[in-house]
Motif scaffolding. Structure first.
Motif, short mmCIF file in Angstrom:
data_model
loop_
_atom_site.label_atom_id
_atom_site.label_comp_id
_atom_site.label_asym_id
_atom_site.label_seq_id
_atom_site.Cartn_x
_atom_site.Cartn_y
_atom_site.Cartn_z
N PHE A 35 0.84 -1.20 0.00
CA PHE A 35 0.00 0.00 0.00
C PHE A 35 0.87 1.25 0.00
N HIS A 79 -4.45 0.36 7.81
CA HIS A 79 -4.35 1.11 6.55
C HIS A 79 -4.64 2.59 6.76
N LEU A 143 -6.65 1.91 -2.88
CA LEU A 143 -7.31 1.12 -1.84
C LEU A 143 -8.27 0.10 -2.44
N GLN A 147 -5.29 -2.67 -3.30
CA GLN A 147 -5.38 -3.33 -2.00
C GLN A 147 -6.59 -4.25 -1.89
#
Length: 187
Positions: A35, A79, A143, A147
């Motif tokens: 990330f 995160h 994201l 991710q």
């Protein structure tokens, strides 16, 4: 990382912070690094962001009561910390948001060097395109698409309504398609 795994990790953390935290580091070091790399584009910066994320998480967990630790949604929480670290570093200008270069191996059915070089070049080109997106679109796209978070999880991470995240992902992907199309027309 599944909700069941997070529940196991938070239960271990609530019981014994030291050993539970070690398990969290093992479970999340690679996803957080990936990330951070997607957001920063620099392996050294990504490593620092991941490390700083774990330091901040540990500092916070020492102050949390066991009940609060058990209720944590680790994936989203970690995160969010990483995203805040990236944003803080950008504000201080110690982290450049520039085209991403990836030395990560690319899965390729053809193991030949030419195919690997083309795959790496395509990955670099895509990373360059992503890094050119406005920060809100880039964060939402990374994201959601890199991710693999749900829109709801990404919305929680970004502190935005789910509809805003969907819009930013949509606009970001449209911009990537336009830019990729204009690059192929030039070639």
């Amino acid at each position: 990382m599944g909700a069941e795994r997070d529940a196991e990790l938070t239960a271990a953390l609530a019981g014994d912070l030291a050993s539970g935290f070690e398990a969290i580091v093992h479970a999340y070091q690679h996803p957080l690094y990936a990330f951070a790399l997607a957001m920063s584009g620099e392996p050294a910066d990504a490593e620092e962001v991941a490390q700083d994320t774990f330091v901040r998480a540990h500092t916070a967990l020492r102050r949390y009561p066991p009940d609060r630790i058990r209720e944590l949604k680790l994936n989203a929480w970690l995160h969010q910390i990483a995203l805040n670290v990236v944003r803080n570093r950008v504000r201080r200008r110690s982290l450049r948001l520039v085209p991403m270069e990836s030395d990560m191996p690319v899965a390729d059915a053809s193991p030949g060097p030419e195919a690997r070089a083309l795959s790496r070049a395509a990955l670099r080109e895509l990373a360059n395109l992503v890094s050119g997106l406005p920060e809100q679109q880039r964060s939402a796209v990374v994201l959601r698409c890199v991710q693999g978070m749900t829109y709801s999880e990404a919305a929680t991470q970004l502190g935005q309504p789910e509809g805003t995240v969907k819009s930013n992902v949509h606009r970001g992907l449209q911009a990537l398609r336009r830019r990729a199309g204009s690059l192929s027309e030039v070639s």
